[in-house]
Design a protein around this motif. Sequence first.
Motif, mmCIF file in Angstrom:
data_model
loop_
_atom_site.group_PDB
_atom_site.id
_atom_site.type_symbol
_atom_site.label_atom_id
_atom_site.label_comp_id
_atom_site.label_asym_id
_atom_site.label_seq_id
_atom_site.Cartn_x
_atom_site.Cartn_y
_atom_site.Cartn_z
ATOM 1 N N UNK A 195 -12.982 31.805 31.259
ATOM 2 C CA UNK A 195 -12.101 32.941 31.544
ATOM 3 C C UNK A 195 -11.688 33.623 30.250
ATOM 4 N N UNK A 196 -11.378 32.822 29.239
ATOM 5 C CA UNK A 196 -11.003 33.395 27.945
ATOM 6 C C UNK A 196 -12.162 34.204 27.357
ATOM 7 N N UNK A 197 -13.392 33.687 27.518
ATOM 8 C CA UNK A 197 -14.559 34.388 26.998
ATOM 9 C C UNK A 197 -14.739 35.730 27.715
ATOM 10 N N UNK A 198 -14.600 35.733 29.047
ATOM 11 C CA UNK A 198 -14.743 36.979 29.805
ATOM 12 C C UNK A 198 -13.663 37.979 29.418
ATOM 13 N N UNK A 199 -12.459 37.488 29.173
ATOM 14 C CA UNK A 199 -11.385 38.370 28.725
ATOM 15 C C UNK A 199 -11.733 38.987 27.374
ATOM 16 N N UNK A 201 -14.647 39.638 26.310
ATOM 17 C CA UNK A 201 -15.700 40.631 26.483
ATOM 18 C C UNK A 201 -15.130 42.028 26.691
ATOM 19 N N UNK A 202 -13.858 42.112 27.042
ATOM 20 C CA UNK A 202 -13.234 43.417 27.250
ATOM 21 C C UNK A 202 -13.330 43.926 28.666
ATOM 22 N N UNK A 203 -13.621 43.042 29.622
ATOM 23 C CA UNK A 203 -13.699 43.458 31.016
ATOM 24 C C UNK A 203 -12.337 43.985 31.451
ATOM 25 N N UNK A 204 -12.227 45.291 31.793
ATOM 26 C CA UNK A 204 -10.918 45.856 32.136
ATOM 27 C C UNK A 204 -10.293 45.202 33.354
ATOM 28 N N UNK A 205 -11.108 44.680 34.255
ATOM 29 C CA UNK A 205 -10.584 44.027 35.443
ATOM 30 C C UNK A 205 -9.741 42.804 35.091
ATOM 31 N N UNK A 206 -10.041 42.185 33.947
ATOM 32 C CA UNK A 206 -9.384 40.935 33.587
ATOM 33 C C UNK A 206 -8.205 41.113 32.638
ATOM 34 N N UNK A 207 -7.904 42.342 32.259
ATOM 35 C CA UNK A 207 -6.823 42.554 31.298
ATOM 36 C C UNK A 207 -5.487 42.017 31.790
ATOM 37 N N UNK A 208 -5.276 42.072 33.102
ATOM 38 C CA UNK A 208 -4.007 41.592 33.651
ATOM 39 C C UNK A 208 -3.822 40.097 33.438
ATOM 40 N N UNK A 209 -4.916 39.376 33.143
ATOM 41 C CA UNK A 209 -4.811 37.936 32.949
ATOM 42 C C UNK A 209 -4.166 37.573 31.620
ATOM 43 N N UNK A 210 -4.004 38.543 30.740
ATOM 44 C CA UNK A 210 -3.426 38.268 29.424
ATOM 45 C C UNK A 210 -1.902 38.350 29.427
ATOM 46 N N UNK A 211 -1.295 38.548 30.592
ATOM 47 C CA UNK A 211 0.171 38.566 30.656
ATOM 48 C C UNK A 211 0.729 37.161 30.436
ATOM 49 N N UNK A 212 1.887 37.063 29.804
ATOM 50 C CA UNK A 212 2.491 35.739 29.587
ATOM 51 C C UNK A 212 2.818 35.002 30.875
ATOM 52 N N UNK A 213 3.041 35.732 31.989
ATOM 53 C CA UNK A 213 3.396 35.061 33.244
ATOM 54 C C UNK A 213 2.171 34.722 34.092
ATOM 55 N N UNK A 300 -26.876 35.388 26.443
ATOM 56 C CA UNK A 300 -26.503 34.889 27.759
ATOM 57 C C UNK A 300 -25.665 35.861 28.540
ATOM 58 N N UNK A 301 -24.858 35.340 29.418
ATOM 59 C CA UNK A 301 -24.042 36.181 30.270
ATOM 60 C C UNK A 301 -23.605 35.420 31.504
ATOM 61 N N UNK A 302 -23.098 36.148 32.490
ATOM 62 C CA UNK A 302 -23.038 37.607 32.544
ATOM 63 C C UNK A 302 -22.069 38.208 31.519
ATOM 64 N N UNK A 303 -22.488 39.327 30.960
ATOM 65 C CA UNK A 303 -21.667 40.137 30.069
ATOM 66 C C UNK A 303 -21.331 41.421 30.820
ATOM 67 N N UNK A 304 -20.065 41.727 31.032
ATOM 68 C CA UNK A 304 -19.717 42.910 31.828
ATOM 69 C C UNK A 304 -20.336 44.190 31.272
#
Length: 498
Positions: A195-199, A201-213, A300-304
């Motif tokens: 998950x950290x790797x996908x984040x 990668x800059x996938x905009x869908x996953x940006x919300x996962x970087x919130x402290x909560x 490798x990948x998947x890379x968004x």
Amino acid sequence: MTEFVLVPGLFTGPRVWRATAEKLTARGARTHTVDLGPADDPETHIARVVETVDAIGAAGDERDVVLVGHDYGMHPAVGAADRRAHRVARIVYVDTALVQDGVPALVALADHEVRERLAAAADTTGELPPPARDEWHRWGSTAGLSDEDLDLLTASAAAQPLGTLARPLRLTDGSEGVPTTGVLCAESGATIATVRMLLNFGDPMLKALARPDVTFFELPTGHWPMLSCPEELANVLLAAAAGMGTSLMTAEEEPETPGYLRPFLFDVPEIPRERRGTIDLYVPEGAEVPPRPAILFVHGGPVPAGAEPTPRDWTTFVAYGRYAADQGVVGVTLDHRLHDVSAYPTAARDLADAVAEVRADPRVDAERIALWFFSGSGPMTAPWLSEPPPWLRCVAACYPIMAPLPGWGVNDPGFRPAEVVARGGTLPFVLVRAGLESSAVAATVAEFVAAAEAGGAPVTVLDVPDGHHGFEGLDHTDSARTAVREAMRLVLKRLGSG
């Protein structure tokens, strides 16, 4: 007192949550398992979860409601959180992809063959029949399940109404600020590291996962932890309700530099590259006479799609290209379109096109080519191993994923290298194995190595005992440097250049 609302997933009902609910109750929590039942669309299932939440508050008590969803059950759970955000203390995803407004559950269906067939049919009135007892693995990793668990799944399974899968989920922004936890199941291939790797990668869908909560937990089991490890899952749910877990980023932190952008294992000369379409060539000085062998390094990948920088600009692959050129052969890196786990055929065509272009270069000896794969490109070795052309002298792979992971739902037999090497073969294969690999990936490598041994295929294994997946930027150890240098030596020898 924490109130847990447990929402079952695809084909399952309340019975699947019984053992976990008992563990939660024994720890002083209250549990409410939703029976989704038949429905024509997601709204009906959302309404049933909302009814459960509303009933909890009927006495007027102030209680924390934690909504827990498993695979499809995440859609009605998030929908209910959207409608009753003021009642929900936390949303917990159990081995499930992120839910988005306007996106139907069908897009995350584990079995890609079924998903594509249903999408093409556009049927919203029928039902998706449950799997037979020996087919549950198509819907997720069955690691950790006993025979009794599989019997229970099969006996209590129910068909899934197609309308709930095909019709889009409609959300407002009501649940955006609700704290969230992801429970990842490592045997499905989902880990905090991935998950950290996908984040990164800059996938905009996953940006919300970087919130402290937003927090994460990881369980060493398959897709149905409520059956395979109910006590451990209950402990995780209680910890999640208390706000515990691993956060990918606190409010004060900057994103961590991913391993593939960190300095390489060892210094390589600053050899310039030539960019040509989707490939970069690192050419040794004076390569025109005579033409040189070439090594293509396959990311490798998947890379968004849209990730920046693209893989051929990653520090790791720039270094490999330069390293090859420094050894007197043409190093080639490329960008291919493995943007999704269903895109292996597309990525394989991209690679074949790149190989043809490289072989046509007058500075390249078209009869001496090697392919070097990394990570998620491992399944792409299968077509080359199955019918190796005479000019392909060697295949190498670093920390490869040697079969689609259970959680991917990819069942294409054309991308299963173990099935190829089990039949034998003469194409040399150099495999660099990471000792600190995730369990799901390590299982695919072990299966491949065992199949190669059984078939008598010439596979050489080089181990990096203290190496993680992507060790070139993470583990600058003697064992990692030795393994990469030895792998290059073996590949060069097969190319007649060592």
